[in-house]
Write a protein that holds these residues in place. Structure first.
Motif, short mmCIF file in Angstrom:
data_model
loop_
_atom_site.label_atom_id
_atom_site.label_comp_id
_atom_site.label_asym_id
_atom_site.label_seq_id
_atom_site.Cartn_x
_atom_site.Cartn_y
_atom_site.Cartn_z
N LEU A 1 0.81 -1.22 0.00
CA LEU A 1 0.00 0.00 0.00
C LEU A 1 0.84 1.27 0.00
N GLN A 2 2.04 1.22 0.54
CA GLN A 2 2.88 2.42 0.55
C GLN A 2 3.52 2.68 -0.80
N THR A 3 4.07 1.62 -1.39
CA THR A 3 4.78 1.78 -2.67
C THR A 3 3.87 1.61 -3.88
N LEU A 4 2.69 1.01 -3.67
CA LEU A 4 1.74 0.69 -4.74
C LEU A 4 2.33 -0.28 -5.75
N GLN A 5 3.29 -1.08 -5.29
CA GLN A 5 3.91 -2.07 -6.14
C GLN A 5 3.26 -3.44 -5.93
N VAL A 6 3.11 -4.20 -7.03
CA VAL A 6 2.63 -5.57 -6.94
C VAL A 6 3.79 -6.44 -6.48
N MET A 7 3.70 -6.95 -5.26
CA MET A 7 4.80 -7.70 -4.67
C MET A 7 4.88 -9.12 -5.21
N THR A 8 3.72 -9.72 -5.46
CA THR A 8 3.68 -11.07 -6.00
C THR A 8 2.32 -11.31 -6.64
N THR A 9 2.27 -12.20 -7.60
CA THR A 9 1.00 -12.64 -8.18
C THR A 9 0.81 -14.14 -7.96
N ASN A 10 1.68 -14.71 -7.12
CA ASN A 10 1.63 -16.15 -6.86
C ASN A 10 1.93 -16.40 -5.39
N HIS A 11 1.07 -15.84 -4.53
CA HIS A 11 1.37 -15.81 -3.11
C HIS A 11 1.21 -17.15 -2.41
N ILE A 12 0.23 -17.95 -2.80
CA ILE A 12 -0.07 -19.16 -2.04
C ILE A 12 0.56 -20.39 -2.66
N THR A 13 0.81 -21.40 -1.80
CA THR A 13 1.37 -22.68 -2.23
C THR A 13 0.46 -23.80 -1.75
N LEU A 14 0.03 -24.65 -2.68
CA LEU A 14 -0.83 -25.78 -2.34
C LEU A 14 -0.05 -27.09 -2.46
N PRO A 15 -0.36 -28.06 -1.61
CA PRO A 15 0.28 -29.37 -1.74
C PRO A 15 -0.08 -30.02 -3.08
N GLU A 16 0.74 -30.92 -3.52
CA GLU A 16 0.48 -31.62 -4.77
C GLU A 16 -0.85 -32.37 -4.68
N GLY A 17 -1.66 -32.23 -5.72
CA GLY A 17 -2.96 -32.88 -5.76
C GLY A 17 -4.09 -32.06 -5.19
N ARG A 18 -3.78 -30.92 -4.56
CA ARG A 18 -4.81 -30.05 -4.01
C ARG A 18 -4.97 -28.83 -4.91
N ARG A 19 -6.21 -28.36 -5.06
CA ARG A 19 -6.42 -27.15 -5.84
C ARG A 19 -7.67 -26.43 -5.38
N ILE A 20 -7.68 -25.14 -5.61
CA ILE A 20 -8.86 -24.32 -5.37
C ILE A 20 -9.59 -24.21 -6.70
#
Length: 383
Positions: free
Chosen positions: A308-327
């Motif tokens: 919010l301070q820099t208005l920079q996109v820090m990441t677009t891939n923040h979460i990690t799921l175990p193999e075989g799991r998906r949202i």
């Protein structure tokens, strides 16, 4: 002692009679599951309510509760807490919030805002508001956006209803744009995202404005031109507004916009982020979001963070799921204000049980559990 024996003894005690102050304790006989809870000492937040929308027309809105002190996840708690309430919660749960000692739930197609005791989820009444959508709170009042006309009916100007949170009475109404959705309050002004969804189905085009309401006079001052088909509007710690547009599904794509005050103190459109943002939540100096877009015929979903301070996109891939799991179908997002845990609500196939996924502040998978149908909204309960 097994859970079955505990429930039996609790029921016997309940029927045997108890003091008034003990009536807040109810035996949980609903479908439950256990999730791992970290022991981080004294907690400000003891639980999180999850409001499941349920399919439109099926009267299947339901309320779940995650006990952050025991790790128990209780599904569909409203019927057992309110056995005398007919039709239970109602049709399509659209928003939820804890304000004061009350739990507020917008039940869209039932044309009401249900109000319950925040600690027990026992109903204390409801407010009749047609085609209600989202809520914001300020100085003892609830402000509820409404499409006004019937669900999927003819397009009419929407409104914001002002509700006295003590009496549960509507004390004011002001017209805004077409089909208003989320709303946020900054320095005595209420900002409302107008979508114009019904307009579009009638060939009139989407609304593309944010209405500005002065809360003292409770009147619309002006509109801010932003983009078509607005949905989300959230205020950050710096008094700025983050607004999402779903675009027109043809020539204009989903985007994220920042509104902030100019030198005269007037809120204005300041910046555009060319990225799909379906939902978001803010915590500290971070904006957490997820957004889906189709690239070369394949749907891609990003889970990102904007500083919010820099208005920079820090990441677009923040979460990690175990193999075989998906949202499968991300439908809601909530950040724990104290631990930074990230909760993603998954509507799966929209017709059967959803899933609640929990990740730590670094995006590492912690656990998941089944929810009601179409989980999409959550609110934390303080101690």
């Amino acid at each position: 002692m097994t859970r079955r024996i505990f429930i039996y003894l609790a029921l016997m005690l309940l029927f045997a009679g108890c003091r008034d102050e003990e009536l807040i304790y109810y035996p949980i006989t609903d479908d439950t599951g256990d999730v791992p809870i970290d022991d981080d000492g004294d907690r400000t937040f003891v639980g999180m309510y999850v409001l499941n929308e349920g399919n439109m027309g099926s009267n299947k809105a339901s309320l779940d509760y995650l006990d952050l002190t025991t790790g128990e996840y209780h599904r569909n708690i409203y019927p057992s807490r309110n056995p005398s309430v007919t039709m239970s919660l109602g049709d399509v749960g659209n928003d939820i919030a804890v304000y004061g000692h009350h739990l507020w739930m917008v039940i869209n197609c039932s044309n009401k805002v249900e109000v319950a005791d925040a600690s027990t989820a026992v109903s204390i009444g409801h407010v009749d508001i047609p085609n209600c959508r989202f809520m914001a709170f300020d100085k003892g009042y609830a402000y509820v956006s409404s499409y006004v006309g019937p669900v999927a009916g003819k397009s009419v100007l929407g409104s914001v209803y002002k509700v006295d949170t003590t009496t549960l009475q509507v004390v004011g109404q002001v017209a805004v744009g077409y089909q208003p959705d989320e709303l946020a309050i900054v320095d005595g002004k209420l900002y409302v995202a107008n979508s114009g969804g019904y307009n579009a189905t009638e060939g009139l085009g989407y609304d593309h404005t944010v209405s500005v309401i002065d809360l003292t006079s409770f009147s619309e001052e002006r509109k801010i031109d932003v983009a078509p088909n607005l949905l989300r509007v959230r205020a950050d710690r710096y008094g700025r507004l983050w607004v999402t547009s779903r675009g027109d599904y043809d020539n204009e794509h989903s985007r994220l916009f920042l509104l902030e005050r100019d030198g005269s103190g007037t809120m204005m459109l300041s910046r555009q982020f060319d990225m799909a943002v379906d939902n978001l939540d803010l915590c500290g100096d971070s904006l957490y979001y997820y957004g889906s877009e189709t690239v070369e015929g394949k749907k891609q979903t990003h889970y990102g963070i904007i500083h919010l301070q820099t208005l920079q996109v820090m990441t677009t891939n923040h979460i990690t799921l175990p193999e075989g799991r998906r949202i499968r179908t991300p439908y809601g997002i909530k950040i724990h204000p104290q631990t930074g845990d990230l909760y993603i609500m998954d509507a799966t196939n929209y017709v059967s049980s959803g899933q609640l996924f929990c990740f730590d502040k670094d995006g590492n998978f912690k656990w998941s559990t089944a929810t009601g149908d179409i989980p999409g909204h959550a609110a934390f309960l303080k101690k």
